[in-house]
Write an enzyme that holds these catalytic residues in place. Structure first.
Site, PDB file in Angstrom:
ATOM      1  N   ASP A   1      40.754  23.156  36.664  1.00 47.59           N
ATOM      2  CA  ASP A   1      41.018  23.120  38.106  1.00 47.59           C
ATOM      3  C   ASP A   1      41.764  24.390  38.509  1.00 47.59           C
ATOM      4  O   ASP A   1      42.375  25.057  37.673  1.00 47.59           O
ATOM      5  CB  ASP A   1      41.832  21.878  38.494  1.00 47.59           C
ATOM      6  CG  ASP A   1      43.200  21.818  37.814  1.00 47.59           C
ATOM      7  OD1 ASP A   1      43.271  22.102  36.599  1.00 47.59           O
ATOM      8  OD2 ASP A   1      44.201  21.502  38.488  1.00 47.59           O
TER       9      ASP A   1
ATOM     10  N   GLU B   1      45.976  20.170  36.160  1.00 47.87           N
ATOM     11  CA  GLU B   1      47.208  20.872  35.754  1.00 47.87           C
ATOM     12  C   GLU B   1      47.938  21.432  36.964  1.00 47.87           C
ATOM     13  O   GLU B   1      49.158  21.442  37.013  1.00 47.87           O
ATOM     14  CB  GLU B   1      46.860  22.003  34.783  1.00 47.87           C
ATOM     15  CG  GLU B   1      48.055  22.523  33.988  1.00 47.87           C
ATOM     16  CD  GLU B   1      48.814  23.672  34.651  1.00 47.87           C
ATOM     17  OE1 GLU B   1      49.904  23.993  34.188  1.00 47.87           O
ATOM     18  OE2 GLU B   1      48.319  24.248  35.636  1.00 47.87           O
TER      19      GLU B   1
HETATM   20 ZN   LIG Z   1      47.105  27.361  34.603  1.00 46.00          ZN
END
Ligand SMILES: [Zn+2]
Length: 378
Positions: free
Chosen positions: A86, A144
């Site tokens: 992501d 993340e």
């Molecule tokens: Zn990263």
């Protein structure tokens, strides 16, 4: 020049294509539909280049996650590589362009470049016929950039089965130093309740939540200690209703950072145990440690020494550094597994408009990862 580096340099153009495919398939953390498409591209590249076991972990709210395996080793002896696909960029927010040997685009540096070199490192091992008693697991998550709530348990579970962890997150700019230490992070919210009265009639019969909050902040800041690497940031405050009313409520958002696990535990305790300064006020502190630090332990240093040696053989100096920010590497270090972070390619501008990687560095970085895996595969 090593056999692995030679192979990777010969495939420089194809490596660039992998990165371009991943960057073109945009994947903002909060757009599951779009992110899932990028996940499919990721899996396709793994199948094409490496071709081992590829498991899809279905996620409801964020993009699906992947567990790729190279080799067939003992479960408790694995080497883990973690990454995320992501990015912080909304679709179309950052144009993709190639200029002066650099590739600019969303996630090029953080961290699709790192995923690219990981797949190509495994590809190089496969082409050279290198396997060992340890298998290599690549866990790729999708949240993340929004706190890893949907992947933390998985990362920790996988880390516990591993003897070492490599994190090809963005390296330290400008020369690509790896990260052998990351600070731990805590996120907290302080809520203060008082009693509202008119500020003109009998102000002393009220309890000002704002006054109490001010005293709380001064008290919290006493824990801030630059020498020990402990910082307390009150990043946001709010409260009260109007000038002529004694405030009934006020709150503050608090960010704490620390270098050692024990420091963090002590700091968390001190921050949570709030004294009350004004009679009648009520104080609540919520939250706590979010990520333990990635500490520069002896085992981390010895892994770094290996990497430095490989880099020297490949003709360059690999530096090390530390980061004040957290990554998923903090989770693997937090469960006690030696972790090297910042192994991604040389570049700059994570989360910034100039996000890019230096293309000619890709084979070198992939070779660095391939060699360190080769040395540790057993
Ligand atoms: Zn990263």
């Amino acid at each position: 020049m090593s056999e692995l580096l030679t192979y990777l340099k010969e495939n420089e153009k194809d490596i660039e294509q992998t990165l371009l495919k991943l960057v073109t398939a945009e994947s903002p953390s909060r757009n599951k539909a779009l992110t899932d498409i990028c996940g499919l591209v990721l899996k396709e590249e793994f199948d094409r280049l490496v071709g081992g076991k590829a498991e899809t972990i279905i996620k409801e709210e964020v993009g699906n996650q992947y567990r790729f395996t190279y080799g067939t080793g003992d479960e408790s002896e694995q080497i883990l590589i973690i990454g995320h696909y992501d990015t912080v960029w909304d679709q179309g927010a950052l144009p993709i362009r190639k200029e002066n040997g650099k590739l600019y685009g969303p996630g090029a540096f953080d961290m699709k470049g790192g995923l690219t070199i990981t797949f190509w490192a495994l590809r190089a091992l496969k082409e050279a016929g290198i396997t060992g008693k340890r298998k290599i697991v690549v866990l790729v998550t999708s949240d993340e950039e929004i706190g890893s709530d949907h992947s933390r348990a998985l990362i920790e579970e996988e880390a516990k089965k591993s003897v070492m962890v490599f994190v090809p997150e963005s390296s330290i700019s400008p020369d690509g130093a790896v990260k052998t230490a990351r600070k731990g992070v805590g996120i907290l919210k302080l809520k203060v309740y008082g009693k509202a009265v008119h500020a003109g009639i009998d102000p002393w019969s009220g309890v000002s939540a704002i006054d109490e909050l001010a005293l709380q902040i001064a008290d919290l800041k006493k824990l801030d200690n630059k020498e020990d690497g402990i910082s307390i940031n009150i990043g946001k405050i709010s409260g009260g209703t109007r000038t002529n009313v004694v405030a009934a409520y006020a709150e503050a958002e608090v960010d704490i950072r620390f270098e050692k696990k024990q420091q963090g535990d002590e700091l968390e305790k001190a921050v949570l145990n709030r004294p009350v300064f004004i009679e009648g006020a009520t104080v609540e502190m919520e939250g706590g440690i979010n990520r333990y630090p990635l500490e520069r332990t002896e085992k981390v240093v010895s892994l770094y020494e290996q990497l430095k040696e490989i880099a020297a053989e490949h003709g360059y100096i690999l530096k090390e550094g530390k980061s004040g920010g957290g990554s998923d590497g903090n989770f693997t270090a937090g469960v006690g597994v030696p972790t090297i972070d910042g192994l991604g390619p040389v570049g700059d501008g994570a989360h910034a408009e100039n996000e890019h990687i230096i293309l000619e560095n890709l084979p070198y970085r992939a070779a660095l990862v391939a060699e360190v895996l080769k040395r540790n595969i057993g």
